[in-house]
Every structure is written in C-alpha cells, then in structure tokens.
Design a protein around this motif. Structure first.
Motif, PDB file in Angstrom:
ATOM      1  N   ARG A 103       0.586   3.409  -0.087  1.00 18.12           N
ATOM      2  CA  ARG A 103      -0.925   3.351  -0.183  1.00 18.12           C
ATOM      3  C   ARG A 103      -1.520   1.993   0.840  1.00 18.12           C
ATOM      4  O   ARG A 103      -2.518   1.982   1.488  1.00 18.12           O
ATOM      5  CB  ARG A 103      -1.566   2.842  -1.811  1.00 18.12           C
ATOM      6  CG  ARG A 103      -0.982   3.910  -2.733  1.00 18.12           C
ATOM      7  CD  ARG A 103      -1.790   5.266  -2.331  1.00 18.12           C
ATOM      8  NE  ARG A 103      -1.628   6.090  -3.388  1.00 18.12           N
ATOM      9  CZ  ARG A 103      -2.062   7.415  -3.298  1.00 18.12           C
ATOM     10  NH1 ARG A 103      -2.710   7.803  -2.261  1.00 18.12           N
ATOM     11  NH2 ARG A 103      -1.861   8.303  -4.538  1.00 18.12           N
ATOM     12  N   TRP A 104      -0.494   0.866   0.709  1.00 16.85           N
ATOM     13  CA  TRP A 104      -0.880  -0.167   1.679  1.00 16.85           C
ATOM     14  C   TRP A 104      -0.993   0.065   2.981  1.00 16.85           C
ATOM     15  O   TRP A 104      -1.644  -0.113   3.729  1.00 16.85           O
ATOM     16  CB  TRP A 104      -0.090  -1.237   1.219  1.00 16.85           C
ATOM     17  CG  TRP A 104      -0.202  -2.472   2.316  1.00 16.85           C
ATOM     18  CD1 TRP A 104       0.850  -2.761   3.441  1.00 16.85           C
ATOM     19  CD2 TRP A 104      -1.286  -3.420   2.630  1.00 16.85           C
ATOM     20  NE1 TRP A 104       0.369  -3.807   4.036  1.00 16.85           N
ATOM     21  CE2 TRP A 104      -0.850  -4.128   3.665  1.00 16.85           C
ATOM     22  CE3 TRP A 104      -2.797  -3.460   2.088  1.00 16.85           C
ATOM     23  CZ2 TRP A 104      -1.886  -5.075   4.066  1.00 16.85           C
ATOM     24  CZ3 TRP A 104      -3.546  -4.243   2.572  1.00 16.85           C
ATOM     25  CH2 TRP A 104      -3.232  -5.183   3.515  1.00 16.85           C
ATOM     26  N   SER A 164      -3.926   2.303   3.894  1.00 11.44           N
ATOM     27  CA  SER A 164      -4.979   1.383   3.825  1.00 11.44           C
ATOM     28  C   SER A 164      -5.265   0.628   5.098  1.00 11.44           C
ATOM     29  O   SER A 164      -6.323   0.475   5.593  1.00 11.44           O
ATOM     30  CB  SER A 164      -5.287   0.499   2.535  1.00 11.44           C
ATOM     31  OG  SER A 164      -4.323  -0.669   2.987  1.00 11.44           O
ATOM     32  N   GLU A 220      -5.445   7.666   2.860  1.00 10.62           N
ATOM     33  CA  GLU A 220      -4.904   7.308   1.561  1.00 10.62           C
ATOM     34  C   GLU A 220      -3.542   6.989   1.255  1.00 10.62           C
ATOM     35  O   GLU A 220      -3.052   5.874   0.446  1.00 10.62           O
ATOM     36  CB  GLU A 220      -5.129   8.758   0.670  1.00 10.62           C
ATOM     37  CG  GLU A 220      -6.453   8.905   0.555  1.00 10.62           C
ATOM     38  CD  GLU A 220      -7.103   8.035  -0.605  1.00 10.62           C
ATOM     39  OE1 GLU A 220      -6.252   7.500  -1.382  1.00 10.62           O
ATOM     40  OE2 GLU A 220      -8.183   7.900  -0.525  1.00 10.62           O
TER      41      GLU A 220
END
Length: 227
Positions: free
Chosen positions: A203-204, A207, A212
C-alpha cells in the motif's frame, strides 16, 4: 506475443515477497513465468528432517500454483551460507536456466540486503546476464524482500532506491494468498514479514506513485530492442 520471465530467488517465500503481485500480473497477461529458488531454506535452523524439507517444497508448490507460474525449480544450495559456494557454480546454474527459458526479463534480489544469500545471488545474476550479443535478457529488475532489504543500516551497503514500480492493485490478494501458503515462514504483526506488514508495504509503495498497491524495483538494465 507472450514473454518469458525468469524469477531467481534465494529462499522459498522470497519470490512472493519480492514480486508475487508482478508474477500474477505477468501470468494474467499470458506470459510464461519460470521461478527458480536456489537455496534450501532450512539448514540455518539446524539439520532439517525429510518431513520439513518436503513440507517446505509443498508450500512452494502451493504458493507458486496460486500465482500460476509455468515452472518451479527448487535447488539445494546451503541456506544462509552461499558465500561458501563458488560464485562460478551459482552463475553456471543461472546460465543454464537462462539457456533453458530464454527470458526477456529477469527478477532477482537487491545487492544491499542483509541476507548473504540474496547478495551472492544478485552477483551471480549480474554475471550470468552480461549483455553479450544474442543474450535473451533485455531487462534486469531487482526487488526488495521484507525483513532483509530494509534492515540494512545506512552506509553498510547500497540503499534500495526504487525507480521502477508495478501496479499490483488487481493482484495483491493473490500475492497475499500465495504468501499465506508459506505459513511457517510468516511472523506475527508488527514483524515486516507478516501478511499485514507485506500488505502495508504494498500500500505504501502504491501511495508513492498514485495507485492502490505496488511492488518496487531497482532497474539494473533495460534494452529497447531494435526494430
């Protein structure tokens, strides 16, 4: 036309941690993905029993079956001791795999990982994939492995600074399901090699590039073939 892809990992679960979502994307696109796991993965914990070895091999088969790979090759180099093996032997093993599968893209370990097996395999991959005339490999990509790449102190080795990202939003669940097949290798949160930790990393990484979920790589080399 489908591509041939080769993933070269040190231990069972490294292939999923490093590029499981990307593998699933290649498979969905119709590519032939070949995974080779070079080190045995158990010797550093004491002499393994036949049951332990067969259990780990079965977990690797389940995980890579979920990813949909075309072939899985399991080797028996010593776990966490690949610095005791002649680099030429490892390089020749990789050269044989390249000759067999003729991959256009190779994924493998980053040179700066804490784990010595990761570093020795990186070096052997670079040697085996020298850009000589007629060599099939056009792209070399090096992945991160949770609980090895990020644990290297600053200045001890080259830092992992990714410059190539793959959107795995559509395949993150597949990556996590494949990782869950390696239940004995997983740890509880907040260990980075937990299902939750691996999802947080994806997720990081996503981002940071506006999606996503993603997997991050360092591009070692990319050749744009002539027309």
């Amino acid at each position: 036309m489908p591509d041939s892809i080769l993933v070269l990992a040190a231990h069972p679960d490294d292939e999923v941690l490093g590029c499981g979502g990307t593998i699933a994307r290649h498979v969905a696109a119709g590519d032939q993905v070949h995974v080779a796991i070079l080190a045995q993965g158990l010797y550093s914990r004491g002499e393994p029993t036949a049951e332990q070895v067969s259990g780990l091999h079965a977990a690797a088969e389940r995980a890579n079956g979920l990813l949909g790979v075309s072939s899985l090759s399991l080797f028996d180099y010593p776990d966490n001791s690949m610095d005791t093996v002649a680099r030429l032997a490892v390089t020749q093993t990789i050269e044989q795999l390249v000759t067999e599968h003729r991959p256009r893209t190779v994924y493998s370990h980053w040179i700066g990982d804490v784990n010595i097996d990761h570093r020795r395999i990186h070096e052997a991959v670079v040697a085996a994939c020298r850009p000589q005339p007629g060599h099939p490999v056009e792209s070399l990509l090096f992945f991160e492995v949770a609980s090895s790449t990020e644990w290297q102190p600053p200045g001890s080795a080259p830092a992992f600074q990714p410059n190539w990202f793959v959107d795995i939003a559509a395949t993150l669940d597949t990556k996590l399901a494949a990782l869950a097949a390696y239940q004995a290798e997983l740890r509880d949160w907040p260990h980075p090699r937990s299902l939750r930790g691996v999802e947080h990393l994806a997720r990081w990484r996503g981002s940071t590039i506006g999606c996503e979920a993603a997997e991050a790589f360092v591009l070692g080399r990319h050749l744009r073939p002539g027309v």
